[in-house]
Write a protein that holds these residues in place. Structure first.
Motif, short mmCIF file in Angstrom:
data_model
loop_
_atom_site.label_atom_id
_atom_site.label_comp_id
_atom_site.label_asym_id
_atom_site.label_seq_id
_atom_site.Cartn_x
_atom_site.Cartn_y
_atom_site.Cartn_z
N MET A 1 17.61 -3.91 81.07
CA MET A 1 18.61 -3.00 82.11
C MET A 1 19.88 -3.53 81.77
SD MET A 1 17.89 -2.06 86.07
CE MET A 1 17.35 -0.95 86.07
N ASP A 2 20.87 -2.75 81.72
CA ASP A 2 22.13 -3.23 81.54
C ASP A 2 22.91 -3.13 82.85
OD1 ASP A 2 23.15 -0.41 82.21
OD2 ASP A 2 23.16 0.11 80.14
N LYS A 3 24.13 -3.80 82.98
CA LYS A 3 24.76 -4.26 84.13
C LYS A 3 25.32 -2.80 84.85
CE LYS A 3 27.78 -7.17 84.45
NZ LYS A 3 29.25 -8.28 84.52
N LYS A 4 25.32 -1.69 84.20
CA LYS A 4 25.93 -0.41 84.73
C LYS A 4 24.86 0.14 85.45
CE LYS A 4 28.25 4.25 83.24
NZ LYS A 4 28.55 4.81 82.43
N THR A 5 23.67 0.02 84.84
CA THR A 5 22.48 0.67 85.56
C THR A 5 22.05 -0.12 86.79
OG1 THR A 5 21.83 1.51 83.52
CG2 THR A 5 20.26 1.50 85.04
N VAL A 6 22.18 -1.33 86.67
CA VAL A 6 21.97 -2.20 87.94
C VAL A 6 23.05 -2.14 88.92
CG1 VAL A 6 22.16 -4.77 88.73
CG2 VAL A 6 20.87 -4.19 86.57
N LEU A 7 24.27 -1.78 88.61
CA LEU A 7 25.40 -1.60 89.69
C LEU A 7 24.82 0.02 90.26
CD1 LEU A 7 28.41 -2.94 88.12
CD2 LEU A 7 27.44 -3.71 90.09
N ALA A 8 24.68 0.82 89.58
CA ALA A 8 24.29 2.17 90.09
C ALA A 8 22.96 1.81 90.97
CB ALA A 8 24.00 3.13 88.95
N ALA A 9 21.98 1.33 90.65
CA ALA A 9 20.73 1.04 91.50
C ALA A 9 21.22 0.41 92.66
CB ALA A 9 19.72 0.22 90.84
N LEU A 10 22.02 -0.63 92.81
CA LEU A 10 22.45 -1.46 94.01
C LEU A 10 23.20 -0.53 94.75
CD1 LEU A 10 22.99 -4.95 92.58
CD2 LEU A 10 21.10 -4.15 93.93
N ALA A 11 24.18 0.24 94.33
CA ALA A 11 24.97 1.18 95.14
C ALA A 11 24.20 2.30 95.49
CB ALA A 11 25.95 2.04 94.15
N ALA A 12 22.98 2.75 95.14
CA ALA A 12 22.36 3.82 95.53
C ALA A 12 21.49 3.20 96.90
CB ALA A 12 21.25 4.33 94.53
N LEU A 13 21.00 2.02 96.79
CA LEU A 13 20.03 1.45 97.68
C LEU A 13 21.24 0.85 98.73
CD1 LEU A 13 17.44 -0.53 95.57
CD2 LEU A 13 17.23 1.43 96.89
N GLY A 14 22.41 0.87 98.62
CA GLY A 14 23.22 0.39 99.46
C GLY A 14 23.81 1.53 100.47
N GLN A 15 23.16 2.56 100.67
CA GLN A 15 23.46 3.47 101.75
C GLN A 15 21.97 3.49 102.45
OE1 GLN A 15 22.33 6.79 102.46
NE2 GLN A 15 24.07 7.15 103.63
N ASP A 16 22.26 3.68 104.12
CA ASP A 16 21.09 3.45 104.75
C ASP A 16 20.17 4.63 104.52
OD1 ASP A 16 20.03 2.60 107.14
OD2 ASP A 16 20.27 4.60 107.96
N THR A 17 20.50 5.86 104.49
CA THR A 17 19.36 7.05 104.25
C THR A 17 18.88 6.88 102.70
OG1 THR A 17 20.78 8.59 105.41
CG2 THR A 17 19.06 9.47 104.26
N ARG A 18 19.45 6.63 101.75
CA ARG A 18 18.90 6.30 100.45
C ARG A 18 17.92 5.13 100.66
NH1 ARG A 18 24.10 8.27 98.64
NH2 ARG A 18 24.82 6.07 98.07
N LEU A 19 18.37 4.24 100.94
CA LEU A 19 17.50 2.81 101.19
C LEU A 19 16.11 3.21 102.09
CD1 LEU A 19 16.84 -0.01 100.93
CD2 LEU A 19 18.00 -0.57 103.01
N GLU A 20 16.16 4.15 102.96
CA GLU A 20 14.98 4.38 103.90
C GLU A 20 14.20 5.36 103.22
OE1 GLU A 20 13.89 3.10 106.55
OE2 GLU A 20 15.78 1.61 106.45
N ALA A 21 14.82 6.31 102.43
CA ALA A 21 14.08 7.26 101.44
C ALA A 21 13.20 6.60 100.30
CB ALA A 21 14.98 8.25 101.00
N PHE A 22 13.99 5.26 99.57
CA PHE A 22 13.16 4.81 98.57
C PHE A 22 12.27 3.92 99.29
CE2 PHE A 22 12.83 0.57 96.19
CZ PHE A 22 12.47 1.37 95.02
N ARG A 23 12.27 3.32 100.26
CA ARG A 23 11.17 2.63 101.31
C ARG A 23 10.13 3.33 101.45
NH1 ARG A 23 11.94 -2.36 103.41
NH2 ARG A 23 10.76 -1.55 105.21
N LEU A 24 10.11 4.57 102.16
CA LEU A 24 9.30 5.68 102.35
C LEU A 24 8.32 6.14 101.16
CD1 LEU A 24 9.27 8.61 104.64
CD2 LEU A 24 9.22 9.33 102.36
N LEU A 25 9.44 6.28 99.88
CA LEU A 25 8.47 6.44 98.56
C LEU A 25 7.72 5.43 97.97
CD1 LEU A 25 11.21 8.58 96.84
CD2 LEU A 25 9.11 9.59 98.18
#
Length: 116
Positions: free
Chosen positions: A1-25
């Motif tokens: 996994m490259d750094k750009k993809t890692v940063l996108a994933a961390l940014a995605a999980l850094g928002q409350d609703t997205r984190l909760e959605a990911f945990r639900l899934l």
């Protein structure tokens, strides 16, 4: 996994609703959850939830599959494991056994030496 993809994933999980959605899934497992049900469970507006799920999808953390009119989402566990592998690649000064329990949990296995 490259750094750009890692940063996108961390940014995605850094928002409350997205984190909760990911945990639900993650909790739902391979069956996934329809988009409308995710919105309902999290008390979100459906079109806003769709935007959040799109961000998670683009970050490689969820997958969408159309079943007729329903879009069902599942956590992309391979993408999640890749993220964890990147974050722990050089774990603990060359002593990866220190990180092993966390990686075992991420792989849904009991840590070595413990019963499931």
């Amino acid at each position: 996994m490259d750094k750009k993809t890692v940063l996108a994933a961390l940014a995605a999980l850094g928002q409350d609703t997205r984190l909760e959605a990911f945990r639900l899934l993650v909790q739902a497992g391979a069956d996934g959850v329809p988009a409308g049900e995710i919105a309902s469970r999290l008390g979100a507006v459906q079109n806003t939830m769709s935007a959040h799920l799109r961000v998670l999808d683009q970050a490689g953390l969820v997958r969408a599959a159309r079943d007729g009119r329903i879009v069902r989402y599942t956590a992309d566990m391979a993408g999640f494991r890749d993220l964890l592998a990147y974050l722990t690649e050089d774990c603990c000064g060359g002593r990866p056994e220190i990180c092993a329990p966390a990686l075992e949990l991420a792989a849904c296995r009991a840590p070595v030496g413990e019963e499931a």
